[in-house]
Scaffold this motif. Structure first.
Motif, short mmCIF file in Angstrom:
data_model
loop_
_atom_site.label_atom_id
_atom_site.label_comp_id
_atom_site.label_asym_id
_atom_site.label_seq_id
_atom_site.Cartn_x
_atom_site.Cartn_y
_atom_site.Cartn_z
N SER A 122 0.81 -1.23 0.00
CA SER A 122 0.00 0.00 0.00
C SER A 122 0.84 1.27 0.00
CB SER A 122 -0.93 0.00 1.22
OG SER A 122 -0.18 0.15 2.42
N ILE A 123 2.14 1.16 0.12
CA ILE A 123 3.01 2.33 0.18
C ILE A 123 3.55 2.65 -1.21
CG2 ILE A 123 5.13 3.29 1.19
CD1 ILE A 123 4.66 1.51 3.59
N PRO A 124 3.50 3.90 -1.63
CA PRO A 124 3.99 4.26 -2.97
C PRO A 124 5.45 3.87 -3.17
CG PRO A 124 2.81 6.10 -1.96
CD PRO A 124 2.97 5.07 -0.90
N GLU A 125 5.81 3.47 -4.38
CA GLU A 125 7.17 3.03 -4.67
C GLU A 125 8.19 4.13 -4.43
OE1 GLU A 125 8.43 0.08 -5.31
OE2 GLU A 125 6.43 -0.75 -5.02
N GLU A 126 7.78 5.38 -4.62
CA GLU A 126 8.74 6.48 -4.43
C GLU A 126 9.11 6.69 -2.97
OE1 GLU A 126 4.61 8.38 -5.16
OE2 GLU A 126 5.80 6.71 -5.94
N ALA A 127 8.32 6.15 -2.06
CA ALA A 127 8.63 6.26 -0.63
C ALA A 127 9.61 5.16 -0.24
CB ALA A 127 7.36 6.19 0.20
N MET A 128 10.77 5.17 -0.87
CA MET A 128 11.72 4.06 -0.76
C MET A 128 12.24 3.87 0.66
SD MET A 128 13.87 4.55 -4.31
CE MET A 128 14.99 3.23 -3.87
N GLU A 129 12.55 4.97 1.33
CA GLU A 129 13.11 4.84 2.68
C GLU A 129 12.08 4.30 3.66
OE1 GLU A 129 15.91 4.96 5.81
OE2 GLU A 129 16.04 4.82 3.62
N SER A 130 10.84 4.72 3.51
CA SER A 130 9.78 4.19 4.38
C SER A 130 9.60 2.69 4.15
CB SER A 130 8.46 4.92 4.12
OG SER A 130 8.57 6.28 4.43
N LYS A 131 9.59 2.29 2.90
CA LYS A 131 9.44 0.86 2.58
C LYS A 131 10.62 0.06 3.14
CE LYS A 131 7.57 -0.37 -1.45
NZ LYS A 131 6.12 -0.60 -1.32
N ARG A 132 11.82 0.63 3.03
CA ARG A 132 13.00 -0.08 3.53
C ARG A 132 12.90 -0.30 5.03
NH1 ARG A 132 17.04 -0.04 6.29
NH2 ARG A 132 16.59 2.03 7.11
N ARG A 133 12.45 0.74 5.75
CA ARG A 133 12.39 0.63 7.22
C ARG A 133 11.27 -0.31 7.64
NH1 ARG A 133 14.97 6.19 9.50
NH2 ARG A 133 15.56 4.81 11.20
N ILE A 134 10.17 -0.31 6.93
CA ILE A 134 9.09 -1.24 7.25
C ILE A 134 9.53 -2.68 6.95
CG2 ILE A 134 6.76 -1.98 6.62
CD1 ILE A 134 6.02 0.95 6.34
N ARG A 135 10.28 -2.86 5.86
CA ARG A 135 10.80 -4.20 5.57
C ARG A 135 11.73 -4.67 6.69
NH1 ARG A 135 11.51 -2.27 0.06
NH2 ARG A 135 9.89 -3.17 -1.28
N ALA A 136 12.54 -3.75 7.22
CA ALA A 136 13.43 -4.11 8.33
C ALA A 136 12.63 -4.57 9.54
CB ALA A 136 14.32 -2.93 8.70
N HIS A 137 11.56 -3.86 9.84
CA HIS A 137 10.69 -4.27 10.95
C HIS A 137 9.98 -5.59 10.64
CE1 HIS A 137 11.10 -1.01 13.80
NE2 HIS A 137 11.08 -0.14 12.80
#
Length: 336
Positions: free
Chosen positions: A243-258
Motif C-alpha cells: 500500500s506504500i507508494p514506490e517512491e517512498a523508498m526509505e519508508s518501505k525499507r524501514r518497514i521491511r526491516a521491521h
C-alpha cells in the motif's frame, strides 16, 4: 470530553491500583477525560479494586467480560470511548504525574492525528516525576506518517501514542483478535495513513518490566503461539508494503526491516525454547515462500548493532543455524 484512556486488565490486582492512581494524578478535571477499564475475565481482585476507585471518581467505568484477550478488550474499549483522543494503556504500566495536560496541549495546538512520546523501562512503581519536562523545544516537526517512518526508528507499542478518535474510526482499523504483538500491524497502519503526526520527547510513560508478562512466558504451548504470531506478523506486513507508494523508498525499507525483525526474534525465541529444530525449519521454509527468509533487509539504520549483524549471518545460513542451535542447546543442558 477530550480524552478516553482504555485499560484492559486480566488478573492485574498487583498493578491496576497504581495505574489508576497515576491517571488521577494528572491535573485534569474529571470531566475532561474518562478511564475505561475492560475486565477481561479476571479471577483475582482486579474488578473489586477498580470498583473502589469508581466510588470516588466519576470518570472511571468498568466493563466485565469473559476472557477474550488483549485485542478484543481494546476493541471493546474503543467502541465505548467518547473522547476526542484515545490512549491505550496496559494495566501493569503507568504515567508520570501531570503529563496528560502537556500531551493534550500539543495534540490540540498542532491538530495531530498521532502524537508519539517517550517511555522509560522500570521495575519500580513510584517513578512519578518526568525527568525532562523542560529540556526539549516546544516546537514540533509535523510530518505525514510515511515521512515520519522514513525519518525515525518508529516503534510498534500502542501505548507510545495518543490517536485522534475520528482519524482512527474513519480508517475502520481495529486490533487483530487472537494474536500476540497485535500492536505492530495496528500502529503501522495508523502511521501510513496519518497526515499529521509528531514526536514529543516528553518522558511520560512507565513501562514496568515483569518476569511473568506475555513476552516472557516460557511454557511450550505459549511459545508455539508466539512463534506462529511472529510468522503471521511478518507475512501480514506484506499487505502494508503493497500500500506504500514506490517512491517512498526509505519508508518501505524501514518497514521491511521491521517485517524481518519478526523473523529474527522468532528464531531467537525458538532457540530459547524446548522445541525441536525441525519445527523451526518448517517455519523458515514457509517464510522463504514469502521472500522473508533468508533476511535481506533486517540490518540497517534500525537494527545496526554488531550482535544483530553477527546473528543474522548465522541465522541466514541453514548449516550454521543448525550447528548454532545444537551448540546452544548442549550448553544450556550443561548449565542445568
Amino acid at each position: 470530553m477530550i480524552l478516553s484512556i482504555i485499560i484492559p486488565v486480566y488478573n492485574g490486582e498487583e498493578f491496576i491500583g497504581n495505574c489508576l492512581k497515576s491517571l488521577l494524578n494528572q491535573g485534569l478535571h474529571l470531566t475532561q477525560y474518562e478511564i475505561i477499564v475492560i475486565d477481561d475475565g479476571s479471577s483475582d481482585n482486579s474488578r473489586s479494586i477498580v470498583l473502589d476507585f469508581i466510588k470516588q471518581n466519576s470518570n472511571i467505568q468498568i466493563y466485565s467480560q469473559e476472557n477474550k484477550g488483549l485485542s478484543a478488550s481494546r476493541n471493546i474499549g474503543m467502541e465505548m470511548a467518547k473522547g476526542k483522543y484515545l490512549y491505550f494503556l496496559d494495566a501493569d504500566d503507568y504515567l508520570a504525574a501531570n503529563v496528560l495536560d502537556e500531551l493534550i496541549k500539543y495534540l490540540e495546538t498542532y491538530n495531530l492525528d498521532l502524537l508519539n512520546f517517550m517511555s522509560c523501562k522500570t521495575t519500580r512503581l513510584d517513578m512519578r516525576d518526568s525527568q525532562n519536562r523542560q529540556s526539549f523545544s516546544s516546537k514540533l516537526e509535523i510530518l505525514d506518517g510515511i515521512s515520519y517512518i522514513a525519518k525515525n526508528n518508529y516503534q510498534f507499542e500502542v501505548w507510545r501514542y495518543i490517536v485522534k478518535r475520528k482519524f482512527l474510526f474513519d480508517l475502520k482499523i481495529k486490533f487483530l483478535e487472537g494474536r500476540l504483538m497485535e500492536d505492530a500491524y495496528f500502529t503501522t497502519r495508523l502511521f501510513i495513513n496519518a497526515e499529521r503526526m509528531a514526536m514529543l520527547p516528553l518522558d511520560a510513560h512507565r513501562y514496568v518490566q515483569l518476569p511473568g508478562s506475555i513476552m516472557n512466558r516460557v511454557n511450550e504451548s505459549h511459545t508455539k503461539k508466539m512463534l506462529r504470531d511472529f510468522e503471521f506478523n511478518a507475512i501480514k506486513f506484506g499487505e502494508i508494503l503493497k500500500s506504500i507508494p514506490e517512491e517512498a523508498m526509505e519508508s518501505k525499507r524501514r518497514i521491511r526491516a521491521h517485517q524481518e525483525s519478526f523473523v529474527f526474534f522468532m528464531i531467537f525465541k525458538h532457540l530459547k525454547s524446548s522445541l525441536k529444530f525441525a519445527e523451526l525449519r518448517k517455519i523458515l521454509n514457509r517464510l522463504k515462500q514469502h521472500n522473508l527468509y533468508p533476511m535481506r533487509n533486517f540490518i540497517g539504520k534500525d537494527y545496526s548493532d554488531p550482535n544483530y549483524k553477527k546473528f543474522t549471518f548465522i541465522f541466514n545460513n541453514k548449516y550454521l543455524l543448525f550447528f548454532f542451535f545444537k551448540s546452544y542447546r548442549f550448553l544450556k543442558e550443561l548449565k542445568k
